[in-house]
Design a protein around this motif. Sequence first.
Motif, PDB file in Angstrom:
ATOM      1  N   ALA A 190       0.847  -1.182   0.000  1.00  0.00           N
ATOM      2  CA  ALA A 190       0.000   0.000   0.000  1.00  0.00           C
ATOM      3  C   ALA A 190       0.884   1.234   0.000  1.00  0.00           C
ATOM      4  O   ALA A 190       1.915   1.262   0.674  1.00  0.00           O
ATOM      5  CB  ALA A 190      -0.912  -0.008   1.219  1.00  0.00           C
ATOM      6  N   TYR A 191       0.492   2.222  -0.752  1.00  0.00           N
ATOM      7  CA  TYR A 191       1.273   3.449  -0.835  1.00  0.00           C
ATOM      8  C   TYR A 191       0.400   4.632  -0.488  1.00  0.00           C
ATOM      9  O   TYR A 191      -0.833   4.518  -0.396  1.00  0.00           O
ATOM     10  CB  TYR A 191       1.875   3.610  -2.232  1.00  0.00           C
ATOM     11  CG  TYR A 191       0.851   3.775  -3.343  1.00  0.00           C
ATOM     12  CD1 TYR A 191       0.211   2.666  -3.898  1.00  0.00           C
ATOM     13  CD2 TYR A 191       0.537   5.033  -3.859  1.00  0.00           C
ATOM     14  CE1 TYR A 191      -0.719   2.807  -4.904  1.00  0.00           C
ATOM     15  CE2 TYR A 191      -0.388   5.181  -4.872  1.00  0.00           C
ATOM     16  CZ  TYR A 191      -1.015   4.061  -5.394  1.00  0.00           C
ATOM     17  OH  TYR A 191      -1.948   4.210  -6.396  1.00  0.00           O
ATOM     18  N   ALA A 234       6.507  -5.044 -13.386  1.00  0.00           N
ATOM     19  CA  ALA A 234       6.138  -3.691 -12.970  1.00  0.00           C
ATOM     20  C   ALA A 234       4.837  -3.291 -13.636  1.00  0.00           C
ATOM     21  O   ALA A 234       4.470  -3.837 -14.688  1.00  0.00           O
ATOM     22  CB  ALA A 234       7.247  -2.706 -13.308  1.00  0.00           C
ATOM     23  N   ILE A 235       4.170  -2.315 -13.047  1.00  0.00           N
ATOM     24  CA  ILE A 235       2.892  -1.865 -13.576  1.00  0.00           C
ATOM     25  C   ILE A 235       2.781  -0.350 -13.445  1.00  0.00           C
ATOM     26  O   ILE A 235       3.412   0.255 -12.562  1.00  0.00           O
ATOM     27  CB  ILE A 235       1.721  -2.564 -12.839  1.00  0.00           C
ATOM     28  CG1 ILE A 235       0.417  -2.472 -13.636  1.00  0.00           C
ATOM     29  CG2 ILE A 235       1.551  -2.015 -11.420  1.00  0.00           C
ATOM     30  CD1 ILE A 235      -0.677  -3.388 -13.098  1.00  0.00           C
ATOM     31  N   ARG A 236       2.019   0.226 -14.340  1.00  0.00           N
ATOM     32  CA  ARG A 236       1.677   1.640 -14.251  1.00  0.00           C
ATOM     33  C   ARG A 236       0.204   1.750 -13.894  1.00  0.00           C
ATOM     34  O   ARG A 236      -0.574   0.848 -14.165  1.00  0.00           O
ATOM     35  CB  ARG A 236       1.981   2.343 -15.578  1.00  0.00           C
ATOM     36  CG  ARG A 236       3.465   2.403 -15.879  1.00  0.00           C
ATOM     37  CD  ARG A 236       3.789   3.415 -16.953  1.00  0.00           C
ATOM     38  NE  ARG A 236       5.218   3.475 -17.187  1.00  0.00           N
ATOM     39  CZ  ARG A 236       6.051   4.211 -16.460  1.00  0.00           C
ATOM     40  NH1 ARG A 236       5.600   4.927 -15.465  1.00  0.00           N
ATOM     41  NH2 ARG A 236       7.335   4.217 -16.738  1.00  0.00           N
ATOM     42  N   PRO A 237      -0.224   2.883 -13.330  1.00  0.00           N
ATOM     43  CA  PRO A 237      -1.591   2.988 -12.794  1.00  0.00           C
ATOM     44  C   PRO A 237      -2.694   3.056 -13.838  1.00  0.00           C
ATOM     45  O   PRO A 237      -3.867   3.124 -13.473  1.00  0.00           O
ATOM     46  CB  PRO A 237      -1.527   4.278 -11.958  1.00  0.00           C
ATOM     47  CG  PRO A 237      -0.383   5.034 -12.480  1.00  0.00           C
ATOM     48  CD  PRO A 237       0.602   4.050 -12.990  1.00  0.00           C
ATOM     49  N   SER A 291      -1.697  -7.098  -9.403  1.00  0.00           N
ATOM     50  CA  SER A 291      -3.032  -6.498  -9.375  1.00  0.00           C
ATOM     51  C   SER A 291      -2.898  -5.110  -8.772  1.00  0.00           C
ATOM     52  O   SER A 291      -2.221  -4.930  -7.760  1.00  0.00           O
ATOM     53  CB  SER A 291      -3.973  -7.352  -8.528  1.00  0.00           C
ATOM     54  OG  SER A 291      -4.133  -8.622  -9.100  1.00  0.00           O
ATOM     55  N   PHE A 292      -3.559  -4.132  -9.400  1.00  0.00           N
ATOM     56  CA  PHE A 292      -3.392  -2.745  -8.982  1.00  0.00           C
ATOM     57  C   PHE A 292      -4.752  -2.115  -8.738  1.00  0.00           C
ATOM     58  O   PHE A 292      -5.641  -2.195  -9.589  1.00  0.00           O
ATOM     59  CB  PHE A 292      -2.627  -1.974 -10.062  1.00  0.00           C
ATOM     60  CG  PHE A 292      -2.283  -0.574  -9.671  1.00  0.00           C
ATOM     61  CD1 PHE A 292      -3.071   0.493 -10.084  1.00  0.00           C
ATOM     62  CD2 PHE A 292      -1.184  -0.316  -8.882  1.00  0.00           C
ATOM     63  CE1 PHE A 292      -2.764   1.791  -9.704  1.00  0.00           C
ATOM     64  CE2 PHE A 292      -0.867   0.980  -8.505  1.00  0.00           C
ATOM     65  CZ  PHE A 292      -1.657   2.035  -8.923  1.00  0.00           C
ATOM     66  N   ASN A 293      -4.926  -1.508  -7.580  1.00  0.00           N
ATOM     67  CA  ASN A 293      -6.171  -0.830  -7.225  1.00  0.00           C
ATOM     68  C   ASN A 293      -5.837   0.627  -6.932  1.00  0.00           C
ATOM     69  O   ASN A 293      -5.394   0.973  -5.837  1.00  0.00           O
ATOM     70  CB  ASN A 293      -6.815  -1.498  -6.007  1.00  0.00           C
ATOM     71  CG  ASN A 293      -8.181  -0.921  -5.680  1.00  0.00           C
ATOM     72  OD1 ASN A 293      -8.456   0.253  -5.927  1.00  0.00           O
ATOM     73  ND2 ASN A 293      -9.050  -1.750  -5.138  1.00  0.00           N
ATOM     74  N   ALA A 299      -7.786   2.474  -4.038  1.00  0.00           N
ATOM     75  CA  ALA A 299      -7.380   2.033  -2.700  1.00  0.00           C
ATOM     76  C   ALA A 299      -5.895   2.273  -2.450  1.00  0.00           C
ATOM     77  O   ALA A 299      -5.423   2.078  -1.318  1.00  0.00           O
ATOM     78  CB  ALA A 299      -7.703   0.557  -2.510  1.00  0.00           C
ATOM     79  N   LYS A 300      -5.167   2.652  -3.477  1.00  0.00           N
ATOM     80  CA  LYS A 300      -3.716   2.840  -3.382  1.00  0.00           C
ATOM     81  C   LYS A 300      -3.032   1.574  -2.888  1.00  0.00           C
ATOM     82  O   LYS A 300      -2.217   1.605  -1.943  1.00  0.00           O
ATOM     83  CB  LYS A 300      -3.378   4.060  -2.536  1.00  0.00           C
ATOM     84  CG  LYS A 300      -3.814   5.374  -3.203  1.00  0.00           C
ATOM     85  CD  LYS A 300      -3.349   6.607  -2.437  1.00  0.00           C
ATOM     86  CE  LYS A 300      -4.205   6.801  -1.203  1.00  0.00           C
ATOM     87  NZ  LYS A 300      -3.892   8.075  -0.496  1.00  0.00           N
TER      88      LYS A 300
END
Lengths: 110, 114
Positions: A24-25, A49-52, A65-67, A70-71
């Motif tokens: 979490a960031y 790696a992933i971008r938002p 998995s990127f949310n 929710a950061k």
Amino acid sequence: QQQVKQSPQSLIVQKGGISIINCAYENTAFDYFPWYQQFPGKGPALLIAIRPDVSEKKEGRFTISFNKSAKQFSLHIMDSQPGDSATYFCAAGTQMKYIFGTGTRLKVLA
Amino acid sequence: SAVISQKPSRDICQRGTSLTIQCQVDSQVTMMFWYRQQPGQSLTLIATANQGSEATYESGFVIDKFPISRPNLTFSTLTVSNMSPEDSSIYLCSVEVGMNTEAFFGQGTRLTVV
């Protein structure tokens, strides 16, 4: 606002199981979220790696998995193997300046 | 990707002395960074090594303690000055490669100060 919180601190998984590590960031300016794998005595190696602008990225057995709302972002290792036993670090940042999570020591039992 | 070579790979140093760590990349890169990884801990960015200008240091790190050189686009050095046991860490060089801003790390220099 500069922290990246990573959990769990350690993880034991049976061979063939799924390993899940969460991060979490806080800083909404972060635009790049890599995961690194580190073996003892070695430098960290970029895993995936992933971008938002995407919610999921898959490379082989590894999925991020990127949310964005929710950061939070997570690493899933499918069909975990003993060779995956290592320390995993998430990171978040922008313009190449990264804040690293505290690391997760993964052990995959044969 | 990039091949990053760090020297030395490890060293044991006396307190009060200084050690210079070298980072050599097999291709020209714009961005080079130095990180510290204390025993069993995560990685912390020390500074950005800028070619042709002074390094940019992160909070908690100062030039007098960690002077950095970047004489060209393939090489950088980090000096750990006036060492104390608290400086015992792994020091890692990192470079940016390609349009995807992927960061790659060297193998690190394991420093022990006695």
